[in-house]
Enzyme design. Structure first.
Site, mmCIF file in Angstrom:
data_model
loop_
_atom_site.group_PDB
_atom_site.id
_atom_site.type_symbol
_atom_site.label_atom_id
_atom_site.label_comp_id
_atom_site.label_asym_id
_atom_site.label_seq_id
_atom_site.Cartn_x
_atom_site.Cartn_y
_atom_site.Cartn_z
ATOM 1 N N LYS A 109 26.239 18.774 26.836
ATOM 2 C CA LYS A 109 26.509 19.487 25.574
ATOM 3 C C LYS A 109 25.682 18.926 24.424
ATOM 4 C CE LYS A 109 29.956 21.469 27.668
ATOM 5 N NZ LYS A 109 30.231 22.871 27.824
HETATM 6 C C1 PLP Z 1 30.568 18.013 32.502
HETATM 7 C C2 PLP Z 1 30.554 19.500 32.570
HETATM 8 N N1 PLP Z 1 30.007 20.087 33.631
HETATM 9 C C3 PLP Z 1 29.955 21.423 33.743
HETATM 10 C C4 PLP Z 1 30.502 22.241 32.784
HETATM 11 C C5 PLP Z 1 30.406 23.722 32.947
HETATM 12 O O1 PLP Z 1 29.435 24.251 32.091
HETATM 13 P P1 PLP Z 1 29.537 25.738 31.595
HETATM 14 O O2 PLP Z 1 30.843 25.834 30.855
HETATM 15 O O3 PLP Z 1 28.381 25.941 30.711
HETATM 16 O O4 PLP Z 1 29.551 26.591 32.801
HETATM 17 C C6 PLP Z 1 31.117 21.666 31.662
HETATM 18 C C7 PLP Z 1 31.734 22.462 30.588
HETATM 19 O O5 PLP Z 1 31.175 23.293 29.982
HETATM 20 C C8 PLP Z 1 31.105 20.263 31.536
HETATM 21 O O6 PLP Z 1 31.606 19.690 30.460
HETATM 22 N N1 LIG Z 2 33.486 22.605 29.629
HETATM 23 C C1 LIG Z 2 33.498 22.923 28.268
HETATM 24 C C2 LIG Z 2 34.276 24.149 27.970
HETATM 25 C C3 LIG Z 2 33.734 24.885 26.772
HETATM 26 O O1 LIG Z 2 32.466 25.351 27.103
HETATM 27 P P1 LIG Z 2 31.402 25.880 26.087
HETATM 28 O O2 LIG Z 2 30.112 25.600 26.754
HETATM 29 O O3 LIG Z 2 31.677 27.304 25.894
HETATM 30 O O4 LIG Z 2 31.520 25.149 24.789
HETATM 31 C C4 LIG Z 2 33.953 21.707 27.478
HETATM 32 O O5 LIG Z 2 33.657 20.617 27.899
HETATM 33 O O6 LIG Z 2 34.576 21.830 26.458
#
Ligand code: PLP
Ligand SMILES: N[C@@H](CCOP(=O)(O)O)C(=O)O
Length: 462
Positions: free
Chosen positions: A112
């Site tokens: 993120k």
């Molecule tokens: C460590 C981790 N892996 C994978 C994901 C999944 O990613 P996305 O929500 O973009 O599919 C998340 C949350 O978004 C996450 O925090």
């Molecule tokens: N896995 C995410 C969930 C929110 O996902 P987002 O990519 O839409 O912000 C988290 O860690 O909060």
């Protein structure tokens, strides 16, 4: 560059407006009206460039006139200066033709940070220029929240409220949010799961009186700018493996579908991606949807990869918009069925188009733990549970095309699960060594829209 809603009934916006708006006013998600193209030559020219230079070239066409070249370049430099690895997103070979893309060298140890650090810079620049202020409300299953707080803490133009599911994030993830001291940040522990947090967030966006009164903005992947920043590492990694001269596939641990949708955008821009593999944990709605064509919600079952404990996968709407040939009315109808009846059936044509690009797989809890245990001796990598889901699913897709699995978080964010599986307790980096000594600041909130709005309005600085 203009942005349109996936439901077809919201105003068309510029990049800056789409970034500051978050959810479209018809409930949809913003996407570019046209996807910019990179030629074979453009992609070949990325070889040997720094991550920041690649980021500039890949994202520039999407930004329009929101920032000048100089300003945008400066924001990118500032965004990644605090990363703990010179390559920003290093690639490591773990098996024959299988590579791990380490996306956890940012300040909060999850992928993120790649988008959030940049969005923090872009919000600050745009809001300062406009003399404006916003209230950011975010929903998190653990990682988005801490990354957002880190990126926006102390900014005058922004108050940040993060909803997380009480008792359903790891202790490290919780403390990364609750120990932030700046007065413009607020951690709200909601009684419910991540889907409840995300549903209330979307309710706030659809409650126009509240939305306009607090100048609501979003930094979840409903915000196009989040997805855009994540497109970059698909390019950087593919190019270092020989793109555009040879194709590459990706396996992406998936929950809200933002990261893998960024991969889809990279493919649509011209990057030769063969398959994008959706890797789910036991909350496997996306895998079931890909196999059966039916998107049917079941309750969320807590897992050792809690950030992916999601059933209502927000960005799947963007994929549906493309699969339905950008028919906003059709997407709106599916989203109504999801809200009212808990699911929908994807048309034959649309599921066929999705299957041309996406493959899928799931990892059970035992399979995830077994992969954590196996990966260190066999691949030299201590995996976080989310990355382990990806590496497990990737095993079914190894072959002649190089496969990159995204390692989405640092194992030290999930020490209990990693230790239970491997016998090794991963340590936090030294700069976070006192995380468990810092005082926590958190407010318990119920899953109730009116009560939440009251808490948020009461917390905004005058
Ligand atoms: C460590 C981790 N892996 C994978 C994901 C999944 O990613 P996305 O929500 O973009 O599919 C998340 C949350 O978004 C996450 O925090
Ligand atoms: N896995 C995410 C969930 C929110 O996902 P987002 O990519 O839409 O912000 C988290 O860690 O909060």
């Amino acid at each position: 560059m203009q942005y349109v809603s996936t439901r077809g009934r919201a105003p068309v916006l510029s990049f800056e407006e789409a970034m500051l708006t978050g959810l479209a006013r018809d409930g949809g998600l913003y996407v570019p009206a046209e996807i910019p193209q990179m030629s074979h030559g453009d992609i070949a020219a990325l070889a040997g460039l720094s991550y920041e230079e690649i980021a500039f070239r890949v994202m520039r066409p999407f930004v329009g006139d929101t920032f000048s070249d100089d300003e945008f370049g400066g924001l990118i430099e500032a965004a990644y200066a605090g990363f703990g690895h010179a390559a920003r997103a290093p690639l490591k070979q773990v098996q024959s033709n299988h590579f791990l893309l380490e996306l956890f060298h940012g300040p909060t140890l999850a992928f993120k940070d790649f988008a959030m650090q940049l969005i923090g810079q872009m919000f600050q620049a745009a809001l300062t220029r406009r003399g404006d202020r916003v209230t950011i409300v975010g929903a998190t299953s653990g990682d988005t929240g801490s990354a957002a707080m880190e990126a926006f803490r102390g900014l005058d133009a922004v108050d940040v409220f993060i909803l997380f599911p009480h008792g359903r994030v790891s202790d490290v993830q919780r403390r990364q949010m609750t120990t932030v001291t700046e007065a413009n940040t607020h951690a709200l522990a909601l009684t419910g799961d991540f889907d409840d947090c995300q549903a209330r967030l979307k309710d706030m966006f659809n409650h126009f009186d509240f939305r306009d009164r607090v100048r609501l903005a979003g930094v979840n992947s409903i915000n196009w700018a989040r997805v855009l920043a994540q497109v970059v590492y698909f390019f950087s990694s593919a190019v270092s493996l020989g793109a555009p001269h040879r194709p590459v596939s990706f396996c992406v641990p998936t929950g809200n579908f933002g990261d893998i949708f960024a991969g889809y955008i990279a493919k649509r821009m011209g990057l030769p991606i063969d398959k994008l593999v959706i890797a789910t944990n036991q909350n496997d709605i996306l895998h079931r949807a890909m196999v059966s064509g039916g998107y049917v919600t079941e309750g969320v079952t807590p897992s050792i990869s809690p950030s992916m404990d999601i059933q209502v996968s927000s960005n799947f709407e963007r994929a549906l918009f493309e699969a339905y040939d950008r028919d906003g009315a059709a997407v709106a109808q599916l989203m109504d069925e999801l809200k009212d009846g808990g699911g929908f059936k994807i048309s034959q044509g649309a599921i066929g188009r999705l299957r041309e690009t996406f493959a899928s797989g799931r990892a059970s809890e035992n399979e995830t733990s077994a992969m954590i245990a196996r990966a260190l001796p066999e691949m030299g990598e201590l995996l976080c549970p989310h990355s382990a889901v990806g590496v497990h699913v990737a095993q079914d897709f190894l072959g002649a095309t190089p496969l990159v699995t995204l390692a989405t978080a640092h194992p030290a964010k999930f020490p209990d699960a990693v230790e239970a599986a491997s016998g090794i307790r991963p340590a936090l980096p030294a700069r976070m060594g006192d995380l468990f000594d810092r005082p926590e600041r958190v407010q318990r909130v119920e899953n109730d829209l009116a009560a939440l709005e009251k808490v948020i309005e009461g917390g905004i600085r005058p």
